[in-house]
Write a protein that holds these residues in place. Structure first.
Motif, PDB file in Angstrom:
ATOM      1  N   LEU A  55      -4.803   0.595  -3.404  1.00  0.00           N
ATOM      2  CA  LEU A  55      -4.079   0.184  -2.536  1.00  0.00           C
ATOM      3  C   LEU A  55      -2.906   2.108  -1.805  1.00  0.00           C
ATOM      4  N   GLU A  56      -3.908   1.942  -0.229  1.00  0.00           N
ATOM      5  CA  GLU A  56      -2.804   2.699   0.632  1.00  0.00           C
ATOM      6  C   GLU A  56      -1.651   1.543   1.607  1.00  0.00           C
ATOM      7  N   HIS A  57      -0.848   2.407   1.351  1.00  0.00           N
ATOM      8  CA  HIS A  57       0.373   2.234   2.325  1.00  0.00           C
ATOM      9  C   HIS A  57       1.158   3.437   2.748  1.00  0.00           C
ATOM     10  N   TYR A  58       1.658   2.980   3.777  1.00  0.00           N
ATOM     11  CA  TYR A  58       2.412   4.224   5.232  1.00  0.00           C
ATOM     12  C   TYR A  58       4.033   3.958   4.777  1.00  0.00           C
ATOM     13  N   PRO A  59       4.369   4.813   4.066  1.00  0.00           N
ATOM     14  CA  PRO A  59       5.590   5.354   3.509  1.00  0.00           C
ATOM     15  C   PRO A  59       7.052   5.936   4.126  1.00  0.00           C
ATOM     16  N   GLY A  60       7.894   5.080   4.285  1.00  0.00           N
ATOM     17  CA  GLY A  60       8.650   4.735   4.707  1.00  0.00           C
ATOM     18  C   GLY A  60       9.124   3.745   5.085  1.00  0.00           C
ATOM     19  N   MET A  61       7.746   3.348   5.947  1.00  0.00           N
ATOM     20  CA  MET A  61       8.115   1.921   6.942  1.00  0.00           C
ATOM     21  C   MET A  61       7.679   0.853   5.686  1.00  0.00           C
ATOM     22  N   HIS A  64      11.119  -0.443   4.438  1.00  0.00           N
ATOM     23  CA  HIS A  64      11.227  -0.674   6.069  1.00  0.00           C
ATOM     24  C   HIS A  64      11.920  -1.923   5.730  1.00  0.00           C
ATOM     25  N   ALA A 125       3.774  -6.276   5.556  1.00  0.00           N
ATOM     26  CA  ALA A 125       4.031  -5.068   4.909  1.00  0.00           C
ATOM     27  C   ALA A 125       2.870  -3.813   5.491  1.00  0.00           C
ATOM     28  N   PRO A 126       3.009  -2.752   5.602  1.00  0.00           N
ATOM     29  CA  PRO A 126       2.468  -2.245   5.960  1.00  0.00           C
ATOM     30  C   PRO A 126       1.151  -1.337   4.561  1.00  0.00           C
ATOM     31  N   PHE A 127       0.373  -2.082   4.097  1.00  0.00           N
ATOM     32  CA  PHE A 127      -0.726  -1.879   2.679  1.00  0.00           C
ATOM     33  C   PHE A 127      -1.811  -2.507   3.149  1.00  0.00           C
ATOM     34  N   TRP A 128      -2.320  -1.231   2.697  1.00  0.00           N
ATOM     35  CA  TRP A 128      -4.087  -1.754   2.768  1.00  0.00           C
ATOM     36  C   TRP A 128      -5.100  -1.322   1.625  1.00  0.00           C
TER      37      TRP A 128
ATOM     38  N   GLN B  59       8.625   3.729  12.811  1.00  0.00           N
ATOM     39  CA  GLN B  59       8.548   2.863  11.130  1.00  0.00           C
ATOM     40  C   GLN B  59       8.595   1.464  11.569  1.00  0.00           C
ATOM     41  N   THR B  81      -2.668  -5.255   4.758  1.00  0.00           N
ATOM     42  CA  THR B  81      -4.020  -6.414   3.434  1.00  0.00           C
ATOM     43  C   THR B  81      -3.337  -6.252   1.689  1.00  0.00           C
TER      44      THR B  81
END
Lengths: 156, 83
Positions: A55-61, A64, A125-128, B59, B81
């Protein structure tokens, strides 16, 4: 467990679901019900085996976005305690990915808010996810059914 | 005016870039205009033109009309996802 982060955590490590659920009602007598959801890594997706996922994500965002989703749930229902934990990094089939727990005075609010938070998390939520399959690694495609699930919460 | 641009997941992989500093050409002041500049690089960058590519400014999810300016952090990414 003290809620000093708005109830949201993004972490590599596992969580103790029993302890998280107990903490939602701990020390308060106004809780009438606790609803929770735990997402788990499956060993198959879209017709092929999955041996692991990252799982990759956008730390910070990410923090939020999750905080915003919890705030929307709190604005919509009368909730007492909310906890969201999402794991990142490499996970294996059977590993827990996500925890959502909601404590409220009545079950209807707890059930609805728990489902709402999951549906919004899935689409906002920005997870991939990247899956490891016998044919190689692949990014997971977003599902239309997740958009449909989130759509139904739209207020007219 | 300089912005920081981030790319995630399949998009990051296809572009071979995760982060870059970008000087906004004169007149480029929105997410949509910035996107056009990047698509104009050609090749893999044309992927940014896809309708399902999402954008965020500082952000927070943002649409094409959102303003971008000095010091902003802009992100491009595929549909999410998680969960």
């Amino acid at each position: 467990m003290i809620e000093d982060d708005g109830g949201v955590s993004v972490q590599q490590g596992d969580f103790d679901a029993g302890a998280e659920i107990a903490a939602l009602a701990s020390g308060r007598a106004d809780v009438g019900g606790v609803a929770s959801f735990i997402g788990v890594v499956r060993d198959a997706n879209d017709g092929s085996g999955v041996s692991a996922m990252t799982l990759e994500h956008y730390p910070g965002m990410t923090e939020h976005a999750l905080g915003e989703i919890v705030a929307q749930a709190r604005a919509r229902w009368s909730l007492l305690t909310v906890r969201v934990i999402h794991r990142v990094g490499r996970l294996l089939p059977g590993d827990r990915i996500v925890f959502v727990g909601v404590a409220a005075s009545h079950r209807g609010e707890a059930f609805a808010a728990c489902e709402f938070i999951m549906d919004y998390l899935k689409t906002r939520a920005p997870f991939w996810k990247r899956e490891e399959t016998p044919a190689g690694a692949r990014w997971v495609d977003a599902r239309d059914s997740d958009d449909t699930a989130a759509e139904r919460w739209k207020q007219k | 005016m300089r912005v920081k641009i981030l790319y995630f997941a399949a998009l990051r992989e296809a572009l071979g870039v995760s982060v870059e500093d970008f000087d906004l050409p004169a007149g480029v002041a929105s997410v949509a205009a910035l996107r056009e500049c990047l698509v104009a690089r050609g090749g893999a960058w044309q992927r940014l033109a896809a309708a399902n590519v999402k954008t965020a400014v500082n952000q927070r999810m943002a649409g094409g009309e959102a303003a971008v300016g000095q010091g902003d952090e802009v992100a491009f990414f595929p549909p999410v996802t998680g969960g």
